[in-house]
Design an enzyme around this catalytic site. Structure first.
Site, mmCIF file in Angstrom:
data_model
loop_
_atom_site.group_PDB
_atom_site.id
_atom_site.type_symbol
_atom_site.label_atom_id
_atom_site.label_comp_id
_atom_site.label_asym_id
_atom_site.label_seq_id
_atom_site.Cartn_x
_atom_site.Cartn_y
_atom_site.Cartn_z
ATOM 1 N N ASP A 131 9.070 -4.508 1.166
ATOM 2 C CA ASP A 131 10.261 -4.697 1.993
ATOM 3 C C ASP A 131 10.908 -3.352 2.272
ATOM 4 O OD1 ASP A 131 10.903 -4.634 -0.871
ATOM 5 O OD2 ASP A 131 12.965 -4.926 -0.222
ATOM 6 N N HIS A 177 0.540 -6.374 0.753
ATOM 7 C CA HIS A 177 1.831 -6.963 1.132
ATOM 8 C C HIS A 177 2.806 -5.809 1.363
ATOM 9 C CE1 HIS A 177 4.879 -10.135 1.369
ATOM 10 N NE2 HIS A 177 5.683 -9.289 0.715
ATOM 11 N N GLU A 185 1.240 -6.601 -3.461
ATOM 12 C CA GLU A 185 2.347 -5.806 -2.931
ATOM 13 C C GLU A 185 2.206 -4.362 -3.396
ATOM 14 O OE1 GLU A 185 7.178 -6.134 -2.212
ATOM 15 O OE2 GLU A 185 6.237 -7.342 -3.780
ATOM 16 N N ASP A 189 -6.487 -10.527 -1.982
ATOM 17 C CA ASP A 189 -6.252 -9.464 -1.007
ATOM 18 C C ASP A 189 -5.842 -10.065 0.337
ATOM 19 O OD1 ASP A 189 -6.109 -7.044 0.252
ATOM 20 O OD2 ASP A 189 -8.257 -6.613 0.214
#
Length: 699
Positions: free
Chosen positions: A295, A644, A678, A669
């Site tokens: 993020d 991710h 991630e 994956d």
């Protein structure tokens, strides 16, 4: 001789499996059906595969749309890892053209061998003096192997695979169909005598060939640079430009440069709903820093923790003499005249320094994020989410102190005024920490973004919101920077009254949480005790005012825990230093094992056993694992294809040099799998530390 002495005395024994394994770890054996391994594989394996195909096909088809083969399989310099040719080879260690089977001259090698996942090794390569070992899955051990120089196809070394000792708990490979029992066994191929620089493959009769790997003193240099470039690409508040460094992967196969435009220039806002501060909504400059993970949020606890490991790499491995000449072409400096490595760290550090609540208020906001995560393909420069400060926390305040105090020592030779400012900020926040002796947990109810609070369900965490590890690190770093005896008293009180486990239980094979140890067998953002305890052991403040009995107790626990690391690694056929244990971000934890192993060398003296264990960590992350794949994007053999990570998902191509979290308990994956796939800056910092030890460009 005790296990502890085996691990850390000055004259380690030969590197053979230890006699003991961590408590509570038992070998599970499947029933042995009277079919041969080959029959079991062909008769029953297909059944399990068929059951999985239906569910997997749709997901794989959807999430791999747009991926090219090249985006899945790039080596450290960006070229494809092609399988070796089937040209004749030899097994004469001198390099003559002898036949592996006959030992005579003029014969051919085994033909038709293809790259196989049944051979797991470091697919980037090895330093000549380092340990070199592969894990081979086969129907039995004892198969012939050869190391073949490429592209000449000249055999330079040969041997036979060996069985692991009985202490290795995963030497048998169960079939995917439970009733079948054991499908294969895992064997060792030790090719450490290979020291000549060059490109090679390891080939095993009846099994296949490894990816091409390199042996050279500088083999890991570009990997470290690529990992450091990952921090530049994660910069918030400025443009991340296309890099021009020819050592690195800088664009996709179609020529699209990795990078982003200026982002998040309105960080951030203080209000009553999110920050729990009365009054009108107002802006406070919080620009800069690094995007934390998949993020675009920014979190003080994890950023400060990451800075701690980056600065430790600088301090532990020679500073300017070891890393000072590193550069990444195309990265604009934050401060002219700083070494590139410290310049990158400063970008993250300066953001942390902005998170103090006020010029006269040392409390530190816990994080700066939007209320909710952005979309999975959101680029940072198109993210228009409004971003808010959260309430403050003692955890963030303690980590602020630690990072600022540590950095004040590291940056002082380059800018004494800047170092003085860091130390003043550290003292202000330490005063706030003293004013709040109990853990202050922020109210994050207005956010769905990352918490960085131990809610009690974190593996190995010390308990709900427990900030004691952060306080230990804060006091240790501030004492090291100031020599203030009152801070030393705080530190020793924490070590004595809050970390009370007896040393005899600190190598129990479980993560120590009730009561906690002074040295834990885990080092993560939620368990930071080791950062402070190791600083206490290695303190250079003179005169030495530390309590000698307490020093001895912490040393004893350090000795026990690193010996546990060694024993656990030797119980794994892949030399995995956490054995079968896994958690969110396990690869970061494994990478950070190198830090505690090196800390033991700093405390007890250089030790060959511990040095080899540090090498094994790097080998595991770059391919010697049960997937036979690198865990670092665009590096090594079959690296992660779908991390991710929002920019990677936007590109449908993984951004380079990023360490993925790893099996939790499995590795999937796919873009959507944040449990195991991630990326995060604390894992990345661990990777940088693990690689920095072998950086040679400045030698």
């Amino acid at each position: 001789m005790s296990d502890v002495e085996v691990a850390v005395d000055g004259n380690p024994p030969p590197l053979e499996p230890a006699e003991e394994v961590p408590d509570g770890k038992k070998s599970a054996r499947s029933p042995n059906i009277s079919l041969s391994p080959r029959s079991k594989r062909y008769v029953f394996q297909g059944l399990g595969v068929v059951l999985l195909l239906g569910a997997a096909a749709m997901a794989i088809s959807f999430f791999t749309t747009g991926l090219t083969p090249d985006s899945r399989n790039r080596v450290d310099n960006g070229s494809r890892a092609d399988p070796p040719s089937s040209q004749p080879a030899s097994d004469d260690a001198s390099g003559s053209s002898a036949s592996p089977s006959s030992g005579g001259n003029g014969g051919g090698a085994w033909e038709g061998l293809k790259v196989t996942s049944d051979i797991a090794l470091n697919s980037v390569g090895y330093v000549p003096s380092g340990h070199k070992e592969a894990t081979v899955e086969a129907e039995q051990c004892g198969d012939e192997w050869v190391v073949v120089r490429q592209p000449a196809r000249l055999v330079v070394l040969s041997g036979k695979t060996r069985s692991f000792s009985g202490d290795v708990l995963d030497a048998e490979v169960p079939s995917i169909v439970p009733i079948v029992g054991v499908d294969k066994v895992r064997c060792s191929a030790d090719f450490s005598p290979l020291v000549a620089e060059g490109d090679y493959t390891l080939e095993v009769r009846g099994v296949g060939a490894s990816p091409t790997f390199r042996v050279a003193d500088d083999v890991l240099n570009s990997v470290l640079k690529q990992a450091m470039a990952g921090f530049y690409m994660a910069r918030c508040g400025q443009e991340a430009r296309r890099l021009t460094d020819t050592d690195l992967v800088v664009e996709t196969d179609s020529g699209r440069a990795f990078g982003h435009d200026v982002c998040h220039l309105e960080d951030g806002w203080i209000d009553q709903d999110h920050t729990k501060e009365e009054g009108n909504e107002r802006f406070k400059d919080g620009t800069g820093g690094w995007h934390d993970a998949g993020d675009h949020g920014k979190y003080v606890v994890n950023t400060a923790f990451s800075i701690g490991f980056l600065l430790a790499a600088w301090e532990d491995f020679g500073g300017a003499s070891k890393l000072g000449c590193m550069s990444v072409q195309g990265v604009e400096p934050v401060v002219e005249g700083l070494p590139y490595f410290l310049d990158e760290v400063r970008w993250g550090l300066d953001w942390v320094m902005k998170m103090q609540m006020g010029e006269d208020d040392g409390r530190v906001f816990h994080k700066l994020t939007p209320a909710d995560f952005s979309g999975l393909r959101q680029m940072p420069d198109t993210d228009e989410s409004k971003r808010f400060y959260s309430p403050w926390s003692t955890a963030a305040t303690a980590d602020y102190v630690a990072a600022a105090a540590f950095a004040s020592r590291i940056y002082r030779p380059y800018d004494a005024t800047y170092a003085d400012g860091l130390l003043a900020k550290a003292n202000l926040s330490y005063d706030a920490l003293r004013a709040y002796p109990d853990d202050v947990i922020p109210d994050l109810s207005a956010f769905t973004t990352g918490r960085y609070i131990d809610d009690g369900d974190l593996d190995g965490g010390p308990g709900p919101g427990n900030d004691v590890g952060m306080r230990v690190w804060a006091a240790a770093e501030l004492y090291e920077a100031t020599g203030d005896v009152s801070v030393l008293a705080d530190l020793e009180e924490l070590l004595t009254s809050r970390l009370t486990a007896d040393a005899l239980r600190c190598d129990d094979g479980g993560f120590n949480d009730d009561p906690p140890c002074k040295i834990s067998d885990m080092t993560d953002w939620s368990v930071q005790t080791n950062l402070g305890s190791v600083r206490y052991l290695t303190s250079a403040v003179t005169p030495d005012r530390r309590d000698p009995d307490l020093v001895a107790e912490v040393q004893k626990q350090l000795r026990l825990v690193v010996d546990l690391y060694v024993r656990t690694a030797r119980s794994s056929s892949f030399h995995r230093p956490t054995g079968e244990y896994t958690k969110w971000g396990i690869n970061g934890e494994i990478a950070r094992h190198t830090w505690l192993l090196h800390a033991a060398e700093r405390v007890f003296g250089a030790n060959a056993t511990l040095a080899v264990e540090m090498d094994h960590v790097v080998h595991h992350l770059l391919g010697r694992n049960k997937y036979s794949r690198s865990f670092v994007t665009k590096v090594g053999h079959k690296p992660p294809a779908q991390p991710h990570h929002r920019p990677s998902t936007n590109y449908l191509d993984p951004w380079p040099g990023l360490l993925i979290g790893g099996p939790n308990p499995y590795w999937i994956d796919l873009w959507v799998d944040f449990f195991s796939n991630e990326i995060a800056i604390n894992w990345q910092a661990g990777l940088v530390y693990a690689l920095a030890r072998n950086y040679t460009a400045c030698d």
